[in-house]
Enzyme design. Sequence first.
Site, PDB file in Angstrom:
ATOM      1  N   HIS A 174      -1.035   0.645  -9.746  1.00 25.70           N
ATOM      2  CA  HIS A 174      -1.911  -0.657  -9.149  1.00 25.70           C
ATOM      3  C   HIS A 174      -2.447  -1.677  -9.511  1.00 25.70           C
ATOM      4  CE1 HIS A 174      -3.829  -0.471  -4.388  1.00 25.70           C
ATOM      5  NE2 HIS A 174      -3.874  -1.480  -4.737  1.00 25.70           N
ATOM      6  N   GLU A 191      -3.655   8.490  -5.054  1.00 25.95           N
ATOM      7  CA  GLU A 191      -3.315   7.570  -6.495  1.00 25.95           C
ATOM      8  C   GLU A 191      -4.745   7.786  -7.401  1.00 25.95           C
ATOM      9  OE1 GLU A 191      -4.007   3.485  -5.918  1.00 25.95           O
ATOM     10  OE2 GLU A 191      -2.383   2.850  -4.978  1.00 25.95           O
ATOM     11  N   ARG A 206       0.629  -1.191  -0.083  1.00 24.82           N
ATOM     12  CA  ARG A 206      -0.211  -0.165  -0.267  1.00 24.82           C
ATOM     13  C   ARG A 206       0.802   1.443  -0.210  1.00 24.82           C
ATOM     14  NH1 ARG A 206      -3.604  -2.579  -1.878  1.00 24.82           N
ATOM     15  NH2 ARG A 206      -6.057  -2.655  -0.830  1.00 24.82           N
TER      16      ARG A 206
END
Length: 327
Positions: free
Chosen positions: A280, A261, A232
Amino acid sequence: MPDRLVVLYRGNRPPATALIERLADTVYATEEELPYLLPGADALLAWVTITPAIREAWPDTPEKAPRWVHASSAGVDSFLFPALVEDPGVTLTNARGVYDRPTAEYVLGLILALAKDFPGTWEHQQRREWRPRPSDGITARTVLVWGTGPIGRAIARLLRAVGMRVCGAGRTARSGDPDFGTVHGSATVPAALAEADYVVLAAPLTPDTRGMVDAPVLAAMKPGARLINVGRGGLVDEEALIDHLSAGRLAGAALDVFGQEPLPAGSPLWDMPGVMISPHTAGETTAEREALVEVFLDNLTRHVEGRPLRNVVDKRRGYVIHEESPA
């Protein structure tokens, strides 16, 4: 059968909706619709997981909140808000197991790309430049995998298989681990950082792990080492990382997750030499959606039949604490 199952989606609904609808009275909600459809639901399938919508739509009274929430992801940090965590009547499950091998393969790919400087090769190709040059090997290089859950274990197994030396870092120090060999606790992590050519972050984001890779940790890393983050974004102090990369203490980094993000266009990370950015996607594959819904359907069947659910998250810790084998 649950009185009502709410499926939170964005863009496309999950596959196999007909099978889901056979087992539950199913309604579908976008993030905007969720505050109107969630109260009174028996269960929630969060097909979208990185969103504030669930926290914002959560009913004010426990009686109106769903009793079961399933996250179609391994990480559940978006779900760890007080109203859900502190309600003992709410069970949280996740998609543990779906992302293990795909993420491990992605990490191996990143290590090879960094060691062999594939980005540089691509740049030379684009400029039609013939630039022979040596590259690093990975055999016998040392990797510290920080995070010893299923994804970390899959990473460790695959990197060992290609000849890398692997150790782990986790909550509990131990030796003789079948995948990591040695698992370092907080007392010995600095020494392990000083020996590692690659540090791979695969830990969940919890209050204990947020910001764990800060300036002192980065300073403890071996000069010329590389950082890979598939856990993360909140695990890393990005400003400190930028400083260490700019100073040349680290040879590079491969970052799949970020504190914000999408990564803002103005972030210096985009243009830094030796840095690879991905959106991601470390655990995503073309078969991901089917695998995610398969895990959910298994749990939905268990829920309907009154059997124990799989992948039950310890809401205080923020992850599944052991492998379950429910009947």
